[in-house]
Design an enzyme around this catalytic site. Sequence first.
Site, mmCIF file in Angstrom:
data_model
loop_
_atom_site.group_PDB
_atom_site.id
_atom_site.type_symbol
_atom_site.label_atom_id
_atom_site.label_comp_id
_atom_site.label_asym_id
_atom_site.label_seq_id
_atom_site.Cartn_x
_atom_site.Cartn_y
_atom_site.Cartn_z
ATOM 1 N N ALA A 167 51.414 46.266 35.040
ATOM 2 C CA ALA A 167 52.857 46.165 35.289
ATOM 3 C C ALA A 167 53.124 45.332 36.541
ATOM 4 O O ALA A 167 54.029 44.488 36.568
ATOM 5 C CB ALA A 167 53.459 47.560 35.432
ATOM 6 N N VAL A 198 51.025 44.261 53.827
ATOM 7 C CA VAL A 198 52.053 43.527 53.065
ATOM 8 C C VAL A 198 53.217 44.418 52.626
ATOM 9 O O VAL A 198 54.192 43.935 52.070
ATOM 10 C CB VAL A 198 51.460 42.801 51.839
ATOM 11 C CG1 VAL A 198 50.445 41.762 52.268
ATOM 12 C CG2 VAL A 198 50.858 43.785 50.838
ATOM 13 N N ILE A 221 36.476 38.258 38.114
ATOM 14 C CA ILE A 221 35.863 37.550 39.235
ATOM 15 C C ILE A 221 34.993 38.532 40.009
ATOM 16 O O ILE A 221 35.389 39.700 40.213
ATOM 17 C CB ILE A 221 36.962 36.972 40.174
ATOM 18 C CG1 ILE A 221 38.002 36.164 39.378
ATOM 19 C CG2 ILE A 221 36.323 36.130 41.278
ATOM 20 C CD1 ILE A 221 37.468 34.998 38.569
ATOM 21 N N LYS A 276 51.231 42.972 37.864
ATOM 22 C CA LYS A 276 50.878 41.553 37.710
ATOM 23 C C LYS A 276 51.817 40.846 36.720
ATOM 24 O O LYS A 276 52.115 39.658 36.898
ATOM 25 C CB LYS A 276 49.411 41.405 37.309
ATOM 26 C CG LYS A 276 48.421 41.894 38.385
ATOM 27 C CD LYS A 276 48.526 41.137 39.705
ATOM 28 C CE LYS A 276 47.463 41.569 40.714
ATOM 29 N NZ LYS A 276 47.513 40.824 41.975
ATOM 30 N N TYR A 312 48.580 48.413 37.435
ATOM 31 C CA TYR A 312 48.086 47.059 37.765
ATOM 32 C C TYR A 312 48.700 46.030 36.828
ATOM 33 O O TYR A 312 49.232 45.003 37.265
ATOM 34 C CB TYR A 312 46.559 47.040 37.669
ATOM 35 C CG TYR A 312 45.918 45.762 38.165
ATOM 36 C CD1 TYR A 312 45.780 45.521 39.524
ATOM 37 C CD2 TYR A 312 45.454 44.796 37.271
ATOM 38 C CE1 TYR A 312 45.189 44.345 39.987
ATOM 39 C CE2 TYR A 312 44.857 43.627 37.721
ATOM 40 C CZ TYR A 312 44.732 43.413 39.086
ATOM 41 O OH TYR A 312 44.157 42.247 39.541
ATOM 42 N N SER A 338 47.073 37.578 37.654
ATOM 43 C CA SER A 338 45.843 37.990 36.962
ATOM 44 C C SER A 338 46.027 37.663 35.482
ATOM 45 O O SER A 338 47.171 37.526 35.014
ATOM 46 C CB SER A 338 45.661 39.511 37.122
ATOM 47 O OG SER A 338 44.639 40.010 36.284
HETATM 48 N N1 NAD Z 1 38.487 40.217 41.256
HETATM 49 C C1 NAD Z 1 39.113 39.969 40.108
HETATM 50 O O1 NAD Z 1 38.509 39.963 39.024
HETATM 51 C C2 NAD Z 1 40.577 39.648 40.118
HETATM 52 C C3 NAD Z 1 41.131 39.207 38.903
HETATM 53 C C4 NAD Z 1 42.489 38.915 38.862
HETATM 54 C C5 NAD Z 1 43.267 39.044 39.998
HETATM 55 N N2 NAD Z 1 42.698 39.480 41.160
HETATM 56 C C6 NAD Z 1 43.566 39.589 42.327
HETATM 57 O O2 NAD Z 1 43.039 38.865 43.396
HETATM 58 C C7 NAD Z 1 43.478 39.445 44.626
HETATM 59 C C8 NAD Z 1 42.304 39.633 45.552
HETATM 60 O O3 NAD Z 1 41.428 40.582 44.968
HETATM 61 P P1 NAD Z 1 39.852 40.555 45.216
HETATM 62 O O4 NAD Z 1 39.222 40.651 43.897
HETATM 63 O O5 NAD Z 1 39.475 39.451 46.139
HETATM 64 O O6 NAD Z 1 39.663 41.987 45.901
HETATM 65 P P2 NAD Z 1 39.196 42.422 47.377
HETATM 66 O O7 NAD Z 1 39.296 43.899 47.399
HETATM 67 O O8 NAD Z 1 37.897 41.792 47.686
HETATM 68 O O9 NAD Z 1 40.307 41.780 48.321
HETATM 69 C C9 NAD Z 1 41.598 42.310 48.420
HETATM 70 C C10 NAD Z 1 42.049 42.168 49.853
HETATM 71 O O10 NAD Z 1 43.408 42.632 49.980
HETATM 72 C C11 NAD Z 1 43.501 43.409 51.150
HETATM 73 N N3 NAD Z 1 44.594 44.362 51.062
HETATM 74 C C12 NAD Z 1 44.669 45.465 50.265
HETATM 75 N N4 NAD Z 1 45.803 46.125 50.518
HETATM 76 C C13 NAD Z 1 46.472 45.431 51.457
HETATM 77 C C14 NAD Z 1 47.717 45.599 52.117
HETATM 78 N N5 NAD Z 1 48.494 46.680 51.863
HETATM 79 N N6 NAD Z 1 48.117 44.669 53.025
HETATM 80 C C15 NAD Z 1 47.324 43.602 53.289
HETATM 81 N N7 NAD Z 1 46.138 43.392 52.722
HETATM 82 C C16 NAD Z 1 45.715 44.293 51.810
HETATM 83 C C17 NAD Z 1 42.141 44.113 51.243
HETATM 84 O O11 NAD Z 1 41.886 44.616 52.536
HETATM 85 C C18 NAD Z 1 41.201 43.006 50.818
HETATM 86 O O12 NAD Z 1 40.774 42.223 51.908
HETATM 87 C C19 NAD Z 1 44.219 40.729 44.252
HETATM 88 O O13 NAD Z 1 45.614 40.477 44.227
HETATM 89 C C20 NAD Z 1 43.721 41.013 42.847
HETATM 90 O O14 NAD Z 1 44.626 41.766 42.090
HETATM 91 C C21 NAD Z 1 41.365 39.790 41.242
#
Ligand code: NAD
Length: 252
Positions: free
Chosen positions: A158, A64, A189, A160, A156, A143
């Site tokens: 900043a 990305v 999550i 979000k 993180y 988030s």
């Molecule tokens: N898990 C939580 O508690 C939580 C809470 C709030 C927000 N989020 C957000 O949800 C989203 C997904 O997180 P998740 O918990 O499923 O984590 P995860 O690590 O399981 O999934 C993240 C995915 O993003 C991909 N990724 C990372 N860098 C990338 C890049 N440069 N280009 C393309 N893809 C890339 C990874 O390969 C992975 O498949 C994130 O934006 C995270 O900040 C997660």
Amino acid sequence: MMRLAERTAFVTGAANGIGEASARRLAADGARVVLTDIEKNRLDEVTQSIADTGAQAISYLLDVRDRAQIQAIFDDVEQKWGVPHILAHIAGTVVVEHYLDISDENWNRVLDINLKGTFLVTQIAARAMVKANIPGSIVMMASTNGLVAEEDLAPYNASKFGVVGLTKTMAIDLARFNIRVNSVNPGLIKTRLTSSIWEDPAATKAYEDQRIPMRRLGTPEEVAACVAFLASDDASYVTGHSLVVDGGQLTF
Ligand SMILES: NC(=O)c1ccc[n+]([C@@H]2O[C@H](COP(=O)([O-])OP(=O)(O)OC[C@H]3O[C@@H](n4cnc5c(N)ncnc54)[C@H](O)[C@@H]3O)[C@@H](O)[C@H]2O)c1
């Protein structure tokens, strides 16, 4: 008829966690899904398992942070299936470090993936939607850390907060083009991003007892349901919103 029939959904971060669950849910709701991620093997497995359900699913390796790559993939998808109606931009990363210890490298990595990546992917998607004159729905992954801060998460938090600001600005700028823009703001999550917490029973208990009224972590599927809602016409008058999915955490 399924609520996302005849729609194409472009999903980033689709190989794991919330992105994977969102791709599965959008497909289950009838969309053709384009899965993208930087992790090839896992991406191939998830794409195949969605295709095995009878849904249409294709995948691309995509970072990305790379405008040229994102543009080339959008162009290719447009040739195959037309301009995507839905963008679920989920890819993200985290670094846990005290503010005084953060290196430029870690700052740039988190901001580049979480915030600049969001700008790049959403701008390319929105430009394509406007050019094709189709209604669109863009869902970003923010988030609870985009609304309140937590310790040791400065880049993180900043990034979000930035995603929430971008969501609201895009909602205003794109409303005249019939494009809705919202964010989903999950709390804690159970994915690998948060494994340092849920693999530690004491840390999990501290969260569940003191910080989450529903006293449990959320699942990727519970977040994906909100992504699919915002993507669909069920949310036809919802734009610029940040939908909190946190078991009540922010009520404290
Ligand atoms: N898990 C939580 O508690 C939580 C809470 C709030 C927000 N989020 C957000 O949800 C989203 C997904 O997180 P998740 O918990 O499923 O984590 P995860 O690590 O399981 O999934 C993240 C995915 O993003 C991909 N990724 C990372 N860098 C990338 C890049 N440069 N280009 C393309 N893809 C890339 C990874 O390969 C992975 O498949 C994130 O934006 C995270 O900040 C997660």
